[in-house]
Write a protein that holds these residues in place. Sequence first.
Motif, PDB file in Angstrom:
ATOM      1  N   ASP A  24      42.727  42.180  18.820  1.00 44.96           N
ATOM      2  CA  ASP A  24      42.528  43.445  19.545  1.00 44.96           C
ATOM      3  C   ASP A  24      43.544  43.700  20.658  1.00 44.96           C
ATOM      4  O   ASP A  24      43.421  44.671  21.392  1.00 44.96           O
ATOM      5  N   GLY A  25      44.524  42.812  20.799  1.00 49.68           N
ATOM      6  CA  GLY A  25      45.459  42.940  21.916  1.00 49.68           C
ATOM      7  C   GLY A  25      46.626  43.884  21.662  1.00 49.68           C
ATOM      8  O   GLY A  25      47.460  44.066  22.538  1.00 49.68           O
ATOM      9  N   ASN A  26      46.676  44.489  20.476  1.00 49.91           N
ATOM     10  CA  ASN A  26      47.792  45.389  20.125  1.00 49.91           C
ATOM     11  C   ASN A  26      49.140  44.745  20.402  1.00 49.91           C
ATOM     12  O   ASN A  26      50.059  45.379  20.933  1.00 49.91           O
ATOM     13  N   LEU A  27      49.268  43.473  20.076  1.00 53.98           N
ATOM     14  CA  LEU A  27      50.527  42.771  20.322  1.00 53.98           C
ATOM     15  C   LEU A  27      51.579  43.294  19.355  1.00 53.98           C
ATOM     16  O   LEU A  27      51.293  43.530  18.178  1.00 53.98           O
ATOM     17  N   GLY A 118      61.017  32.612  40.811  1.00 49.61           N
ATOM     18  CA  GLY A 118      61.401  33.918  40.262  1.00 49.61           C
ATOM     19  C   GLY A 118      60.382  34.534  39.317  1.00 49.61           C
ATOM     20  O   GLY A 118      60.619  35.609  38.765  1.00 49.61           O
ATOM     21  N   GLY A 119      59.258  33.841  39.116  1.00 52.54           N
ATOM     22  CA  GLY A 119      58.245  34.371  38.208  1.00 52.54           C
ATOM     23  C   GLY A 119      57.150  35.121  38.950  1.00 52.54           C
ATOM     24  O   GLY A 119      57.213  35.316  40.159  1.00 52.54           O
ATOM     25  N   GLU A 120      56.149  35.556  38.196  1.00 55.85           N
ATOM     26  CA  GLU A 120      54.971  36.202  38.779  1.00 55.85           C
ATOM     27  C   GLU A 120      53.754  35.376  38.380  1.00 55.85           C
ATOM     28  O   GLU A 120      53.770  34.697  37.346  1.00 55.85           O
ATOM     29  N   PHE A 121      52.693  35.459  39.193  1.00 56.04           N
ATOM     30  CA  PHE A 121      51.513  34.632  38.917  1.00 56.04           C
ATOM     31  C   PHE A 121      50.233  35.413  39.189  1.00 56.04           C
ATOM     32  O   PHE A 121      50.109  36.061  40.228  1.00 56.04           O
ATOM     33  N   VAL A 122      49.316  35.340  38.237  1.00 57.47           N
ATOM     34  CA  VAL A 122      47.977  35.893  38.429  1.00 57.47           C
ATOM     35  C   VAL A 122      46.975  34.783  38.157  1.00 57.47           C
ATOM     36  O   VAL A 122      47.021  34.136  37.106  1.00 57.47           O
ATOM     37  N   SER A 148      51.549  42.635  39.341  1.00 47.57           N
ATOM     38  CA  SER A 148      51.378  41.549  38.361  1.00 47.57           C
ATOM     39  C   SER A 148      50.047  41.706  37.645  1.00 47.57           C
ATOM     40  O   SER A 148      49.962  41.542  36.421  1.00 47.57           O
ATOM     41  N   VAL A 149      48.999  42.037  38.400  1.00 47.58           N
ATOM     42  CA  VAL A 149      47.679  42.249  37.782  1.00 47.58           C
ATOM     43  C   VAL A 149      47.765  43.396  36.772  1.00 47.58           C
ATOM     44  O   VAL A 149      47.198  43.312  35.675  1.00 47.58           O
ATOM     45  N   ASP A 150      48.526  44.441  37.110  1.00 46.73           N
ATOM     46  CA  ASP A 150      48.654  45.576  36.183  1.00 46.73           C
ATOM     47  C   ASP A 150      49.242  45.148  34.842  1.00 46.73           C
ATOM     48  O   ASP A 150      48.942  45.748  33.805  1.00 46.73           O
ATOM     49  N   ARG A 151      50.092  44.122  34.858  1.00 49.61           N
ATOM     50  CA  ARG A 151      50.730  43.688  33.598  1.00 49.61           C
ATOM     51  C   ARG A 151      49.741  43.032  32.640  1.00 49.61           C
ATOM     52  O   ARG A 151      49.975  42.994  31.436  1.00 49.61           O
ATOM     53  N   ILE A 152      48.635  42.482  33.173  1.00 52.74           N
ATOM     54  CA  ILE A 152      47.692  41.798  32.282  1.00 52.74           C
ATOM     55  C   ILE A 152      46.506  42.703  31.913  1.00 52.74           C
ATOM     56  O   ILE A 152      45.796  42.460  30.933  1.00 52.74           O
ATOM     57  N   ARG A 153      46.321  43.786  32.676  1.00 52.44           N
ATOM     58  CA  ARG A 153      45.192  44.696  32.449  1.00 52.44           C
ATOM     59  C   ARG A 153      45.028  45.159  30.996  1.00 52.44           C
ATOM     60  O   ARG A 153      43.907  45.202  30.490  1.00 52.44           O
ATOM     61  N   GLU A 157      40.324  44.798  29.198  1.00 52.68           N
ATOM     62  CA  GLU A 157      39.267  45.679  28.723  1.00 52.68           C
ATOM     63  C   GLU A 157      39.358  45.884  27.207  1.00 52.68           C
ATOM     64  O   GLU A 157      40.415  46.195  26.678  1.00 52.68           O
ATOM     65  N   GLY A 158      38.245  45.657  26.544  1.00 47.00           N
ATOM     66  CA  GLY A 158      38.208  45.848  25.090  1.00 47.00           C
ATOM     67  C   GLY A 158      38.848  44.702  24.314  1.00 47.00           C
ATOM     68  O   GLY A 158      38.916  44.732  23.088  1.00 47.00           O
TER      69      GLY A 158
END
Length: 159
Positions: A24-27, A118-122, A148-153, A157-158
């Motif tokens: 369901d992740g539309n990868l 240089g990375g991001e972390f959630v 960063s949170v927006d990138r995993i959103r 959901e779903g």
Amino acid sequence: MGPRMAFMGLGEMGKAMTRNLHRDGNLTSPLTLWNRTKSTADAHGADLGDCKVAETVQEAVENSDIVWSCLQDQSAVEQVFDSILAANVDITGKLFVDSSTIAPEWSNATAKRVIEAGGEFVSMPVMGEPVVAAAKKLICIPSGKPESVDRIRPYLEGV
Ligand SMILES: NC(=O)c1ccc[n+]([C@@H]2O[C@H](COP(=O)([O-])OP(=O)(O)OC[C@H]3O[C@@H](n4cnc5c(N)ncnc54)[C@H](OP(=O)(O)O)[C@@H]3O)[C@@H](O)[C@H]2O)c1
């Protein structure tokens, strides 16, 4: 083209979470799987189909934009991130999302190391058992920089 995704740690939770992501992740590119015991990743990849199994954790990171982990405990998280950060892998711009249950102090320490490199972390602990994950009803608690949170959103959901 969406982000390339890797998942590290295919225990009971990781298997349920990757099944949802895969379905369901539309990868837009095959999900990369890494597990310490590679035979588990091979079997799970064969079960899901259309996945890549990474030989090493460095290979999983190198070929991905988002690297999601769900590992047993603090020591497992420390060992895995030690081996990523000690290797000569450029993590600039890569987002690490950790769903292992560890103390906030350790999440903060890992976040600091990733961001300095240089990375991001959630940090994203999850609440619910594997059966809850399978039903797409896990409660995910992401924290980190808003961008960063927006990138995993899109994968919450779903999914
Ligand atoms: N199960 C639940 O109900 C539940 C609910 C909420 C949160 N959680 C949290 O989710 C996380 C995973 O739980 P789980 O139930 O999936 O656990 P699990 O079935 O015991 O799987 C543990 C995973 O961690 C890996 N691992 C352990 N030590 C490692 C190390 N030193 N280096 C690299 N990988 C290592 C294992 O790899 P191998 O296959 O090689 O052993 C396996 O993939 C834990 O932090 C847990 O607290 C679990």
